[in-house]
Design a protein around this motif. Sequence first.
Motif, PDB file in Angstrom:
ATOM      1  N   ARG A   5      38.996  58.830  44.973  1.00  0.00           N
ATOM      2  CA  ARG A   5      39.052  59.931  44.010  1.00  0.00           C
ATOM      3  C   ARG A   5      37.697  60.600  43.786  1.00  0.00           C
ATOM      4  O   ARG A   5      37.647  61.741  43.320  1.00  0.00           O
ATOM      5  CB  ARG A   5      39.616  59.433  42.680  1.00  0.00           C
ATOM      6  CG  ARG A   5      38.752  58.403  41.992  1.00  0.00           C
ATOM      7  CD  ARG A   5      39.390  57.956  40.690  1.00  0.00           C
ATOM      8  NE  ARG A   5      38.573  56.962  40.003  1.00  0.00           N
ATOM      9  CZ  ARG A   5      38.889  56.419  38.843  1.00  0.00           C
ATOM     10  NH1 ARG A   5      40.005  56.777  38.244  1.00  0.00           N
ATOM     11  NH2 ARG A   5      38.098  55.531  38.270  1.00  0.00           N
ATOM     12  N   GLU A  41      48.534  66.755  33.099  1.00  0.00           N
ATOM     13  CA  GLU A  41      48.832  66.492  31.697  1.00  0.00           C
ATOM     14  C   GLU A  41      49.737  67.570  31.091  1.00  0.00           C
ATOM     15  O   GLU A  41      50.514  67.294  30.183  1.00  0.00           O
ATOM     16  CB  GLU A  41      47.524  66.399  30.891  1.00  0.00           C
ATOM     17  CG  GLU A  41      46.624  65.241  31.292  1.00  0.00           C
ATOM     18  CD  GLU A  41      47.226  63.890  30.980  1.00  0.00           C
ATOM     19  OE1 GLU A  41      48.065  63.819  30.068  1.00  0.00           O
ATOM     20  OE2 GLU A  41      46.852  62.912  31.647  1.00  0.00           O
ATOM     21  N   ARG A  48      49.617  58.322  30.327  1.00  0.00           N
ATOM     22  CA  ARG A  48      48.606  59.157  30.957  1.00  0.00           C
ATOM     23  C   ARG A  48      48.504  58.793  32.437  1.00  0.00           C
ATOM     24  O   ARG A  48      48.891  57.689  32.848  1.00  0.00           O
ATOM     25  CB  ARG A  48      47.240  58.991  30.286  1.00  0.00           C
ATOM     26  CG  ARG A  48      46.628  57.612  30.445  1.00  0.00           C
ATOM     27  CD  ARG A  48      45.259  57.526  29.780  1.00  0.00           C
ATOM     28  NE  ARG A  48      44.683  56.193  29.894  1.00  0.00           N
ATOM     29  CZ  ARG A  48      43.976  55.776  30.940  1.00  0.00           C
ATOM     30  NH1 ARG A  48      43.755  56.596  31.961  1.00  0.00           N
ATOM     31  NH2 ARG A  48      43.495  54.551  30.979  1.00  0.00           N
ATOM     32  N   GLU A 103      46.003  58.659  35.903  1.00  0.00           N
ATOM     33  CA  GLU A 103      44.625  58.607  36.396  1.00  0.00           C
ATOM     34  C   GLU A 103      44.640  58.824  37.908  1.00  0.00           C
ATOM     35  O   GLU A 103      45.297  58.093  38.642  1.00  0.00           O
ATOM     36  CB  GLU A 103      44.000  57.240  36.067  1.00  0.00           C
ATOM     37  CG  GLU A 103      42.561  57.096  36.511  1.00  0.00           C
ATOM     38  CD  GLU A 103      42.003  55.718  36.186  1.00  0.00           C
ATOM     39  OE1 GLU A 103      42.172  54.796  37.018  1.00  0.00           O
ATOM     40  OE2 GLU A 103      41.444  55.558  35.086  1.00  0.00           O
ATOM     41  N   TYR A 137      43.977  58.605  41.666  1.00  0.00           N
ATOM     42  CA  TYR A 137      43.600  57.375  42.360  1.00  0.00           C
ATOM     43  C   TYR A 137      43.160  57.621  43.807  1.00  0.00           C
ATOM     44  O   TYR A 137      42.023  57.382  44.155  1.00  0.00           O
ATOM     45  CB  TYR A 137      44.757  56.397  42.315  1.00  0.00           C
ATOM     46  CG  TYR A 137      44.493  55.074  43.007  1.00  0.00           C
ATOM     47  CD1 TYR A 137      43.339  54.337  42.724  1.00  0.00           C
ATOM     48  CD2 TYR A 137      45.377  54.575  43.946  1.00  0.00           C
ATOM     49  CE1 TYR A 137      43.084  53.134  43.353  1.00  0.00           C
ATOM     50  CE2 TYR A 137      45.142  53.364  44.586  1.00  0.00           C
ATOM     51  CZ  TYR A 137      43.994  52.652  44.289  1.00  0.00           C
ATOM     52  OH  TYR A 137      43.746  51.468  44.924  1.00  0.00           O
ATOM     53  N   ARG A 183      45.659  47.968  37.940  1.00  0.00           N
ATOM     54  CA  ARG A 183      44.222  48.112  37.732  1.00  0.00           C
ATOM     55  C   ARG A 183      43.783  47.631  36.363  1.00  0.00           C
ATOM     56  O   ARG A 183      42.584  47.445  36.128  1.00  0.00           O
ATOM     57  CB  ARG A 183      43.819  49.574  37.920  1.00  0.00           C
ATOM     58  CG  ARG A 183      44.197  50.117  39.296  1.00  0.00           C
ATOM     59  CD  ARG A 183      43.426  49.448  40.408  1.00  0.00           C
ATOM     60  NE  ARG A 183      44.108  49.571  41.696  1.00  0.00           N
ATOM     61  CZ  ARG A 183      43.616  49.120  42.838  1.00  0.00           C
ATOM     62  NH1 ARG A 183      42.456  48.508  42.864  1.00  0.00           N
ATOM     63  NH2 ARG A 183      44.302  49.248  43.951  1.00  0.00           N
ATOM     64  N   MET A 217      48.260  49.432  32.873  1.00  0.00           N
ATOM     65  CA  MET A 217      48.916  50.136  33.975  1.00  0.00           C
ATOM     66  C   MET A 217      50.339  49.612  34.136  1.00  0.00           C
ATOM     67  O   MET A 217      50.566  48.413  34.193  1.00  0.00           O
ATOM     68  CB  MET A 217      48.134  49.943  35.265  1.00  0.00           C
ATOM     69  CG  MET A 217      48.769  50.631  36.463  1.00  0.00           C
ATOM     70  SD  MET A 217      47.796  50.395  37.969  1.00  0.00           S
ATOM     71  CE  MET A 217      48.970  50.971  39.202  1.00  0.00           C
ATOM     72  N   TYR A 272      48.586  58.698  41.743  1.00  0.00           N
ATOM     73  CA  TYR A 272      48.040  58.481  40.403  1.00  0.00           C
ATOM     74  C   TYR A 272      48.476  57.098  39.911  1.00  0.00           C
ATOM     75  O   TYR A 272      49.590  56.647  40.209  1.00  0.00           O
ATOM     76  CB  TYR A 272      48.574  59.513  39.411  1.00  0.00           C
ATOM     77  CG  TYR A 272      48.098  60.930  39.626  1.00  0.00           C
ATOM     78  CD1 TYR A 272      47.072  61.460  38.849  1.00  0.00           C
ATOM     79  CD2 TYR A 272      48.709  61.748  40.574  1.00  0.00           C
ATOM     80  CE1 TYR A 272      46.652  62.780  39.025  1.00  0.00           C
ATOM     81  CE2 TYR A 272      48.291  63.066  40.752  1.00  0.00           C
ATOM     82  CZ  TYR A 272      47.261  63.573  39.980  1.00  0.00           C
ATOM     83  OH  TYR A 272      46.857  64.865  40.159  1.00  0.00           O
ATOM     84  N   ASN A 273      47.614  56.443  39.152  1.00  0.00           N
ATOM     85  CA  ASN A 273      48.004  55.259  38.400  1.00  0.00           C
ATOM     86  C   ASN A 273      48.463  55.708  37.015  1.00  0.00           C
ATOM     87  O   ASN A 273      47.827  56.565  36.393  1.00  0.00           O
ATOM     88  CB  ASN A 273      46.835  54.277  38.261  1.00  0.00           C
ATOM     89  CG  ASN A 273      46.408  53.711  39.602  1.00  0.00           C
ATOM     90  OD1 ASN A 273      47.221  53.543  40.504  1.00  0.00           O
ATOM     91  ND2 ASN A 273      45.124  53.421  39.740  1.00  0.00           N
ATOM     92  N   TYR A 297      49.375  54.860  33.045  1.00  0.00           N
ATOM     93  CA  TYR A 297      48.996  53.945  31.972  1.00  0.00           C
ATOM     94  C   TYR A 297      49.673  54.366  30.662  1.00  0.00           C
ATOM     95  O   TYR A 297      50.025  55.539  30.481  1.00  0.00           O
ATOM     96  CB  TYR A 297      47.482  53.968  31.740  1.00  0.00           C
ATOM     97  CG  TYR A 297      46.651  53.542  32.919  1.00  0.00           C
ATOM     98  CD1 TYR A 297      46.200  52.227  33.040  1.00  0.00           C
ATOM     99  CD2 TYR A 297      46.304  54.453  33.902  1.00  0.00           C
ATOM    100  CE1 TYR A 297      45.423  51.828  34.121  1.00  0.00           C
ATOM    101  CE2 TYR A 297      45.522  54.067  34.994  1.00  0.00           C
ATOM    102  CZ  TYR A 297      45.096  52.757  35.098  1.00  0.00           C
ATOM    103  OH  TYR A 297      44.340  52.372  36.164  1.00  0.00           O
ATOM    104  N   ALA A 316      49.377  55.496  26.888  1.00  0.00           N
ATOM    105  CA  ALA A 316      48.331  56.324  26.285  1.00  0.00           C
ATOM    106  C   ALA A 316      48.689  56.642  24.846  1.00  0.00           C
ATOM    107  O   ALA A 316      49.646  56.118  24.290  1.00  0.00           O
ATOM    108  CB  ALA A 316      48.143  57.609  27.094  1.00  0.00           C
TER     109      ALA A 316
END
Length: 458
Positions: free
Chosen positions: A112, A122, A145, A147, A149, A168, A172, A242-243, A245, A247
Amino acid sequence: MFDPLSDTEEYDAYERQLGPNPSLSLIQHPKASGLRGILSETLPYCCGTLAPASDNLVLYYGKTEQAKRVDLLHMSATELDDLERYCDPATFGVAHKDVLDATFRKAGKLDRNHFALNFDIEHSGLLEAIRTSLFTGREQGRPIRAELYKLNVYGKGSFFKSHKDTPRSAGMFASLVLVFPIVHSGGTLVLQHGGYQWSVDASVLLSNADISMPRIAYIAFFSDVEHEVTRVTSGHRLTITYNLYYAFDDVSPNRIDVVQPQGANEFAVHENLASLLDDSTFLPNGGILGFGLRHLYPLPTSFDPQEDTTLETLKGKLKGVDAALFRACTELVSAPPLYTIFEAHSQVDAGGHRALVACPRVVKFHNHDTDDEPPVWEKLCRRWDGVLINFPPDELEKAEPGPVRHWTVHWVTPLSDVNRIKTRFAAYGNEPMMGYLYQRIAMLLQVGPPGHRKRAQA
């Protein structure tokens, strides 16, 4: 004393040798079978297509200040070849280490920190579509959310054998893969979970989508889902991962076309559980229902011997069908507590039933003296608020006087190994050694007789 004094591989081999435990047999009732079927139908993934907010999706990539720029929605063959050559060989995670093995995974990748794109995930509405597809009921309002990767290029002959993604962090819960509209064949994503298998061909998703505007395909799946990418036979499969998670913020919806699942099934879980509990032939005197958790959860590696809160915390992290079941139980009866289940392999009755002990928290003790202390199952019952399950106490040889609590649990879904916890302790006997205590996690629901099913949980 085999049950605690064995390491994982030896323990697993011994369990296979013992075979199924009748104490864990599933309750046989037509409506219980129907509920089991509904609980097994929840998809651990979702997929569909997305129309980006603009008609171009720009990728910037490079390892120096001289970055290159391409439009992912309108890439030329030359731009694809340049990107593929620029990528590093893709690795994969084993025991929290990156491993390079072209016989297991053949593809190109960019980390990334070597690329960026003008895609505002988002505010795209995609996270909301994923949340409402993977979660059920009130869980659908849970903020998540994404992230950024990795970017991967699968050229002709590329593949990735079956594997599970490495979480991660404890937060996650899933992975999201975006597949861009580049002509290719092969490269199907094959998902496996709970004995079921699904195939998602992004090129088919895109070919069936509305062609009035450029679209990208997406697939999101829980972290405990095993998956593979079949061999690409022509063209290029270009993806960005994307990972996902948990949020604390929210997003607004946009132009999302969800293909799978067609809808969350909390209503079906609620209706089938309600029908089961309304049936006067089912547990006419009431009883305790047992449900094994289907999804894998990130669990701590250390536990507080006195005030462990792992199980209470886990209630807020349930996902998919586990969350739907918890919600249905709460609405129809009361909030079901989670228990750890210890299986005492050395305690077997004439019918082959092996003793089970349910504890209201993860058990961690520092030492155990096999000469001066009671057997582990009895120690759990007397000192850790444990309850003997599906095993008559009078058939066990107890080291201390007085009764132990005993429950009959009617298992509706199997007790799974996916969330097995191993704690260690110093074991003393003829000689000191390292001991291991294996515990699995289950949801236990205490119900009253028909017409009076609601009752306080033990």
